[in-house]
Write an enzyme that holds these catalytic residues in place. Structure first.
Site, PDB file in Angstrom:
ATOM      1  N   GLY A 184      -8.645  -4.451 -11.759  1.00 22.56           N
ATOM      2  CA  GLY A 184      -8.114  -4.382 -10.411  1.00 22.56           C
ATOM      3  C   GLY A 184      -6.837  -3.570 -10.312  1.00 22.56           C
ATOM      4  N   THR A 185      -6.467  -3.262  -9.075  1.00 26.75           N
ATOM      5  CA  THR A 185      -5.292  -2.421  -8.832  1.00 26.75           C
ATOM      6  C   THR A 185      -4.002  -3.112  -9.235  1.00 26.75           C
ATOM      7  OG1 THR A 185      -5.321  -3.241  -6.551  1.00 26.75           O
ATOM      8  CG2 THR A 185      -6.361  -1.098  -6.967  1.00 26.75           C
TER       9      THR A 185
ATOM     10  N   ARG B 121     -28.086  67.583 -27.828  1.00 26.56           N
ATOM     11  CA  ARG B 121     -29.418  67.183 -27.391  1.00 26.56           C
ATOM     12  C   ARG B 121     -30.419  68.141 -28.015  1.00 26.56           C
ATOM     13  NH1 ARG B 121     -27.790  68.985 -21.318  1.00 26.56           N
ATOM     14  NH2 ARG B 121     -28.140  71.217 -21.491  1.00 26.56           N
TER      15      ARG B 121
ATOM     16  N   ARG C 183     -20.149   6.407  -8.149  1.00 26.41           N
ATOM     17  CA  ARG C 183     -20.894   7.095  -7.079  1.00 26.41           C
ATOM     18  C   ARG C 183     -20.871   8.616  -7.229  1.00 26.41           C
ATOM     19  NH1 ARG C 183     -18.654   4.626  -1.620  1.00 26.41           N
ATOM     20  NH2 ARG C 183     -16.968   3.835  -2.952  1.00 26.41           N
TER      21      ARG C 183
ATOM     22  N   GLU D  89      -9.539  -7.862   1.691  1.00 22.64           N
ATOM     23  CA  GLU D  89     -10.555  -6.919   1.220  1.00 22.64           C
ATOM     24  C   GLU D  89     -11.880  -7.163   1.949  1.00 22.64           C
ATOM     25  OE1 GLU D  89      -9.778  -4.444  -0.731  1.00 22.64           O
ATOM     26  OE2 GLU D  89      -7.733  -5.197  -0.930  1.00 22.64           O
TER      27      GLU D  89
ATOM     28  N   ARG E 121     -14.633  43.105 -16.587  1.00 16.93           N
ATOM     29  CA  ARG E 121     -14.567  42.018 -17.554  1.00 16.93           C
ATOM     30  C   ARG E 121     -13.170  41.886 -18.160  1.00 16.93           C
ATOM     31  NH1 ARG E 121     -19.622  43.141 -21.346  1.00 16.93           N
ATOM     32  NH2 ARG E 121     -18.699  41.374 -22.486  1.00 16.93           N
TER      33      ARG E 121
ATOM     34  N   ASN F 146      -6.183  -0.436   5.081  1.00 15.98           N
ATOM     35  CA  ASN F 146      -5.239  -0.157   4.010  1.00 15.98           C
ATOM     36  C   ASN F 146      -5.690   1.107   3.287  1.00 15.98           C
ATOM     37  OD1 ASN F 146      -3.529  -0.281   1.725  1.00 15.98           O
ATOM     38  ND2 ASN F 146      -5.011  -1.597   0.658  1.00 15.98           N
TER      39      ASN F 146
END
Length: 458
Positions: free
Chosen positions: A79-80, A441, A16, A156, A334, A171
């Site tokens: 599964g767990t 310059r 998801r 479940e 930076r 749970n």
């Protein structure tokens, strides 16, 4: 003392989340979720941590390489219960206690986990289950109790009857076990259920059936138990942890004008009587001293700031800022920049890989890169250090009390001596001796009658 081991379940992809990154590596308040869980678990007293990996395990191992944890790989996510079975060989002390916790529950507090473990120990229980009361429990396993209020099992969502699913106690997926009874019960579970998985929750029914004590403990704050399964939940968890950090800082004497719009990551340190204005983002290992004013709209990543400094609309990363500096607005500092004390850097200035000594001023519209500036140097508006010849970066050196006129180009490598001046508009390509004035310059020439009457017509 009995071993305290935490098994952290971090094998899932988290579909998801719609991400190529494992779900547990998404960051909350500057830290990957699974690292946040590790930190909390250790604060609760579980020094030994075992992370059960699965999806893109190499990324999880890399991100946690400095956390001093053990890894166990779950090649198939069955599964767990199956996940915990993978960690069982590391549970060598049957009298020890085992915390099982999901790597996507970053809001749990160490006090909650410590209390759950203490309850299991004091009651000499085989297991303690952290539960929560939710208004909308859809999707969660339900905790079932008998008429005396004792827990009988956990069902479940996909396996429950309508009557069972009407229960609002859920749970949370966080448990403390005594190691011996857990190891024994794991050998007795199967995958005969709607998911075809080995549910860890089945061990509770086995323990209860055999007369062992299993204690459900309701969390004081149900929101704390929230798992993160989507980007929306990730943002919600991040918001909670940021506000916790803000509350922690304010308790230590930091003023935060609007905590909802100030973003401080977990490892940031801020000194007493510093003020954080809205839009401030403090990340990584940033450390800020006392009596500073930070913001508005300032972002610092891995930056050290001294005392009494004011940063207004500054973006800085991997650099050091001294004491009583005035920086901003619209300044970019930076990496490898070191600013000493009592420095003024004004609007639209960029400083990169440079050292700037006490009292120096870079007021506006300046680029200073790969340079070493002495004390009380003044850069006029529009000054540029021309540090790159297309192949190599070169450094400029400007000694104490030098005065750089407006729109001067310092073509590196070049050395400006102490108390030397450059005339406005100069392009400096050679060293300037101390106390000299350098004019570089072209001589101005005015050509009269250049414009003829018919040059511009209406």
């Amino acid at each position: 003392m009995a071993d305290l081991t935490a098994l952290i379940l971090a094998a899932g992809q988290g579909t998801r989340m719609k991400s190529a990154l494992p779900k547990v590596l998404h960051r909350v308040c500057g830290v990957p979720m699974v690292e946040q869980v590790i930190r909390v678990v250790r604060q609760a007293g579980f020094a030994k941590c075992v992370v059960i990996t699965g999806f893109k395990e190499e990324l999880v191992r890399k991100d946690l390489s400095g956390q001093h944890v053990d890894f166990v790989h779950q090649a198939e996510q069955l599964g767990t219960g199956h996940a915990v079975m993978q960690g069982a060989p590391l549970l060598t002390d049957r009298e020890g206690y085992v915390l099982v916790i999901c790597g996507d529950t970053p809001l749990l507090r160490s006090e909650t986990i410590a209390s759950l473990a203490e309850t299991c120990r004091k009651e000499n229980a085989s297991a303690a289950v952290l539960t929560a009361i939710l208004t909308d429990p859809f999707g969660y396993g339900r905790v079932l109790r008998d008429e005396k209020g004792q827990m009988t099992s956990i069902v479940e969502q996909k396996d429950g009857t309508p009557e069972q699913l009407a229960v609002h106690e859920i749970n949370t997926g966080t448990y403390v076990f005594k190691a011996g009874p857990l190891l024994d019960a794991l050998k007795k579970i199967d995958n005969k259920n709607a998911q075809g998985e080995y549910y860890l929750t089945d061990v509770f029914e086995i323990m209860i059936r055999e007369g062992q004590k299993v204690i459900p403990v309701a969390a004081e704050d149900a929101d704390e138990t929230m798992g993160v399964n989507s980007r929306v939940q990730l943002a919600a968890a991040d918001r909670v942890l940021r506000l916790r950090k803000a509350e922690e800082l304010m308790a230590r004497g930091v003023s935060i004008i609007n905590p909802e719009n100030t973003y401080v990551e977990q490892d940031v340190e801020v000194g007493q009587d510093t003020i954080l204005y809205p839009g401030t983002i403090l990340q990584g290992k940033t450390v800020i001293g006392k009596d500073c004013i930070i913001g508005p709209d300032t972002q610092l990543t891995d930056v050290t700031v001294g005392e009494g400094t004011h940063l207004n609309r500054v973006y800085a990363h991997e650099c050091t800022i001294g004491n009583f500096d005035e920086i901003g607005p619209f300044v970019h500092l930076r990496p490898n920049t070191v600013l000493h004390d009592h420095i003024k850097i004004g609007n639209f200035v960029e400083v990169k890989n440079s050292t700037v000594d006490d009292g120096t001023k870079l007021p506006h519209l300046i680029y200073c890169g790969d340079s070493d500036l002495g004390r009380n140097v003044n850069f006029g508006c529009g000054t540029v250090t021309v540090n790159f010849d297309g192949k190599t970066k070169h450094r400029c050196r400007v000694d104490d009390h030098a005065f750089i006129g407006c729109n001067t180009n310092l073509v590196a490598p070049v050395h400006i001596g102490e108390r030397a001046f450059t005339a406005a508009g100069s392009t400096i390509t050679k060293d300037v001796p101390a106390k000299a004035l350098s004019v570089a310059r072209a001589r101005q020439t005015n050509i009269e009658d250049w414009v003829k009457e018919d040059t511009y017509k209406d």
